[in-house]
Design an enzyme around this catalytic site. Structure first.
Site, PDB file in Angstrom:
ATOM      1  N   THR A 176       1.329  -1.481   0.048  1.00 69.66           N
ATOM      2  CA  THR A 176      -0.642  -0.315  -0.341  1.00 69.66           C
ATOM      3  C   THR A 176       0.595   1.279   0.012  1.00 69.66           C
ATOM      4  O   THR A 176       0.189   2.663   0.082  1.00 69.66           O
ATOM      5  CB  THR A 176      -1.092  -0.261   1.350  1.00 69.66           C
ATOM      6  OG1 THR A 176      -0.110  -0.173   2.464  1.00 69.66           O
ATOM      7  CG2 THR A 176      -1.791  -0.742   0.676  1.00 69.66           C
ATOM      8  N   GLU A 396     -22.102  -3.571   5.858  1.00 73.07           N
ATOM      9  CA  GLU A 396     -21.761  -2.327   6.784  1.00 73.07           C
ATOM     10  C   GLU A 396     -22.832  -0.921   6.858  1.00 73.07           C
ATOM     11  O   GLU A 396     -22.695   0.235   8.139  1.00 73.07           O
ATOM     12  CB  GLU A 396     -20.319  -1.361   6.037  1.00 73.07           C
ATOM     13  CG  GLU A 396     -19.875  -2.323   6.112  1.00 73.07           C
ATOM     14  CD  GLU A 396     -18.971  -2.638   7.261  1.00 73.07           C
ATOM     15  OE1 GLU A 396     -19.027  -2.539   8.013  1.00 73.07           O
ATOM     16  OE2 GLU A 396     -18.414  -3.673   7.178  1.00 73.07           O
TER      17      GLU A 396
HETATM   18  P1  ADP Z   1       4.694  -1.358   1.454  1.00 71.79           P
HETATM   19  O1  ADP Z   1       5.471  -0.610   2.178  1.00 71.79           O
HETATM   20  O2  ADP Z   1       3.301  -1.163   1.712  1.00 71.79           O
HETATM   21  O3  ADP Z   1       4.144  -3.140   1.074  1.00 71.79           O
HETATM   22  P2  ADP Z   1       5.792  -0.892  -1.083  1.00 71.79           P
HETATM   23  O4  ADP Z   1       5.871   0.882  -0.332  1.00 71.79           O
HETATM   24  O5  ADP Z   1       6.650  -1.060  -1.131  1.00 71.79           O
HETATM   25  O6  ADP Z   1       4.557  -0.678   0.007  1.00 71.79           O
HETATM   26  O7  ADP Z   1       5.192  -0.481  -2.696  1.00 71.79           O
HETATM   27  C1  ADP Z   1       5.600  -1.175  -3.534  1.00 71.79           C
HETATM   28  C2  ADP Z   1       5.313   0.020  -4.476  1.00 71.79           C
HETATM   29  O8  ADP Z   1       4.291  -0.714  -4.746  1.00 71.79           O
HETATM   30  C3  ADP Z   1       6.124   1.251  -4.739  1.00 71.79           C
HETATM   31  O9  ADP Z   1       7.361   1.274  -4.745  1.00 71.79           O
HETATM   32  C4  ADP Z   1       5.301   1.846  -6.004  1.00 71.79           C
HETATM   33  O10 ADP Z   1       5.462   1.951  -7.133  1.00 71.79           O
HETATM   34  C5  ADP Z   1       3.672   1.107  -5.856  1.00 71.79           C
HETATM   35  N1  ADP Z   1       3.474   1.510  -5.225  1.00 71.79           N
HETATM   36  C6  ADP Z   1       2.499   1.092  -3.370  1.00 71.79           C
HETATM   37  N2  ADP Z   1       1.847   2.571  -3.105  1.00 71.79           N
HETATM   38  C7  ADP Z   1       1.571   3.171  -3.623  1.00 71.79           C
HETATM   39  C8  ADP Z   1       0.758   4.088  -3.184  1.00 71.79           C
HETATM   40  N3  ADP Z   1      -0.053   4.737  -3.050  1.00 71.79           N
HETATM   41  N4  ADP Z   1       0.749   5.631  -4.971  1.00 71.79           N
HETATM   42  C9  ADP Z   1       1.820   5.461  -5.684  1.00 71.79           C
HETATM   43  N5  ADP Z   1       2.103   3.733  -5.997  1.00 71.79           N
HETATM   44  C10 ADP Z   1       2.358   3.362  -5.302  1.00 71.79           C
HETATM   45 ZN    ZN Z   2     -19.179  -5.922  10.866  1.00 71.11          ZN
END
Ligand code: ADP
Ligand code: ZN
Ligand code: MG
Length: 587
Positions: A176, A396
């Site tokens: 995310t 919900e």
């Molecule tokens: P997490 O740490 O929550 O598991 P990451 O930050 O490692 O997720 O996300 C992996 C990749 O996915 C990022 O490098 C980016 O390319 C993409 N990504 C994830 N979330 C976003 C977001 N909210 N906006 C833009 N790109 C995102």
């Molecule tokens: Zn509930």
């Protein structure tokens, strides 16, 4: 191979560990086995008494490929020469192992490098990621904006005597954007970013994890203002003291303890801010959440439709899109996708177009890519079927409609059916979110009915309930029981506390005072009764507002989220059954 250290084990445990291929090497001397576990099993050193025959032991160790040394004075005196040969081989092996270790640690000389942190340092120029690269998580960004300000204008806060928070915990499903957000904070503030992943600690040898933590923080203090980022905090931050003999990971505990010590040893005003990320907050040791440690938690959730659109726009920036591509349509079709899934999707589509020698990515490429990513997602996490989505939406809305009529803090401020990674399929956010310590009796009843509103909506619409309501039932039962046993809200049992208050602070364990079986039966009867009454009330409310339940649910299915004025307009229309007032007052 030193033999004086190590924790006591037993021969039986030892044999089990050998059979499970957990043992790295064994030394036998004077009826005592000294052995070391493989690094992936913690790398600890143990000893056990040994009275059997060396021959059997040798065979066991050979079948499991364990390095073995018998020193003079083994149980039945193995050949001294053999022992010597083996230990020479071992020495060479150990040397190679040390070399490998030190090169993994960044090429620092043997003996020095052991505990040096290999935190990667991104300086300001390298961490060019800013908030513009992170989309669809506006609430998280807003909260982190404040952290950026602490780092940039620390003086402003120090001058006025404000205490800057030390730790921010990013919580949310995988992919995310938690890691991305942490980097963006560093990028926005223009400060160094020292990062380390919790899982790197786990594979370390005894004592190394703790010393790396120490080193990481020392470095950070020298570079302040800066950010220390610990990814996958759950890998080291798991609840301590599992009490499993030999099964626990002492190394992890030492590392965690060191982390806690370091966190207590600095304050945010020094300009070091610790950010950590986890997708399993429920497994974290309670000590980590105590005030003065990770005092802020920021939820980084899966994006809703408009959030997905923004993320797609970010990742489509460098991509040449065909005329027919509508990112809006793609956003609508990618329910449940996290940011990483969307980034992956855009890339898959671009690859597809390139493979077919096209100049631009077409909608057809996206269609195919969606199918691929969904197939992968189905394996990895749950993707809701249309029926399930509908069920969640009714559920919900049920919470929200019932909550609208209830006194106190039951009012719902946001409904969403975007799946949350942490178990719940949809959620309803109640204001105020903070724990209330003083609840009036009618508020308690109101909360019970609100909790049961979800299940009641499913019953009203489908005539049956799904398994999704089980968490609500659990919470309702706990609440009803607390009302009777702790708050003394029982007509027949009177204002007697049957539960020791202090027990609230202990995890697990029995909490009830010793009570007679009759009283126990009475408590259970009353818990059941108050839940039943609240359930009946929730059902009555939803039957009376059946049309509203329907229209609000359809709207929610369209938008995936309802909040603000739109939600308020719906909640204002909820009608109360006549019997409600009396029930709230008297139960
Ligand atoms: P997490 O740490 O929550 O598991 P990451 O930050 O490692 O997720 O996300 C992996 C990749 O996915 C990022 O490098 C980016 O390319 C993409 N990504 C994830 N979330 C976003 C977001 N909210 N906006 C833009 N790109 C995102
Ligand atoms: Zn509930
Ligand atoms: Mg991550």
């Amino acid at each position: 191979m030193k033999t004086e250290s190590g924790a006591q084990s037993s021969y039986r445990i030892f044999v089990d560990q050998v059979k499970a291929s957990q043992v790295q090497q064994v030394t036998l001397q004077s009826g005592r086995i000294d052995y070391v576990l493989k690094p992936e099993f913690g790398g600890q050193h143990y000893y056990a008494n040994f009275v059997g025959s060396t021959e059997n032991l040798t065979r066991l160790l050979q079948t499991h490929n364990v390095e073995f040394t018998a020193l003079n004075g083994g149980a039945d005196t193995a050949s001294g020469l053999l022992g010597l040969l083996l230990s020479t081989g071992l020495l060479v092996g150990a040397f190679a192992w040390l070399m490998k270790l030190s090169s993994a640690g960044g090429g620092i000389g043997v003996g020095m490098g052991m505990g040096k942190s290999n935190a990667r340092v991104y300086d300001e120029k390298k961490s060019r990621i800013t908030f513009a690269d992170v989309a669809g998580v506006d609430e998280a960004k807003q909260e982190l904006q404040e952290v950026v300000d602490f780092l940039k204008n620390g003086e402003k806060y120090r001058r006025i005597g404000a205490k800057i928070p030390k730790g921010v915990l990013l919580v949310g499903p995988p992919g995310t954007g938690k890691t991305l957000l942490a980097k963006a904070v560093a990028g926005e503030a223009g400060v160094p970013f020292l990062s380390m992943s919790g899982s790197e600690f786990v594979e370390l040898y005894v004592g190394v994890g703790a010393s790396r933590v120490r080193d990481l923080f020392n470095r950070a203090k020298r570079q302040a203002p800066c950010i220390v980022f610990i990814d996958e905090l759950d890998a080291i931050g798991k609840t301590r003291g599992g009490g499993v003999p030999n099964g626990g990971n002492d190394e992890r505990e030492q590392t965690l303890n060191q982390l806690l010590t370091e966190m207590d040893g600095f304050d945010g005003n020094e300009g070091v801010i610790l950010i950590a990320a986890t997708n399993r907050p429920e497994t974290l040791d309670a000590a980590l959440r105590r005030p003065g440690r990770f005092d802020r938690q920021v939820l980084v959730d899966r994006p809703d439709k408009s959030g997905r659109l923004e993320i797609l726009q970010v990742h489509a920036r460098p991509v040449t899109l065909g005329e027919d591509v509508s990112l809006e349509t793609i956003a609508a079709q990618t329910f449940g996708f996290a940011g990483a899934d969307l980034a992956n999707l855009v890339n898959e589509a671009a690859l597809m177009a390139a493979r077919n020698n096209r100049q631009a990515v077409l909608m057809a490429d996206f269609k195919e890519a969606i199918e691929r990513v969904v197939a992968g997602l189905e394996k990895r996490s749950r993707v809701l079927t249309p029926i399930e989505r509908q069920t969640v939406a009714y559920h919900e809305v049920g919470h929200a409609l019932v909550g609208a009529l209830m006194p106190g803090g039951s009012k719902v401020s946001k409904i969403s059916i975007v799946p949350r990674g942490l178990g719940a399929l949809g959620y309803t956010l109640q204001m105020p979110e903070t724990d209330r310590y003083l609840l009036m009796e009618d508020e308690l009843r109101g909360q019970l009915a609100t909790l049961l509103g979800g299940r009641s909506a499913e019953e009203t619409v489908f005539g049956k309930v799904s398994t999704g309501a089980s968490d609500d039932i659990q919470k309702a039962t706990e609440l009803a029981e607390r009302a009777i046993t702790q708050y003394g809200m029982s007509s027949t049992l009177g204002p007697v506390a049957f539960e020791k208050n202090s027990a609230q602070f202990l995890e697990g364990g029995s909490t009830r005072r010793s009570i007679s079986p009759e009283v126990a039966v009475e408590i259970d009867r009353q818990v059941k009764q108050s839940i039943e009454k609240a359930h009946d009330m929730a059902l009555a409310i939803l039957r009376l507002n059946r049309d509203l339940l329907e229209s609000a649910t359809q709207r929610l299915l369209q938008t995936e989220g309802l909040e603000g004025d739109e939600l308020q307009a719906i909640l204002d229309q909820v009608k109360a059954p006549i019997e409600m007032k009396e029930w709230l007052a008297k139960g």
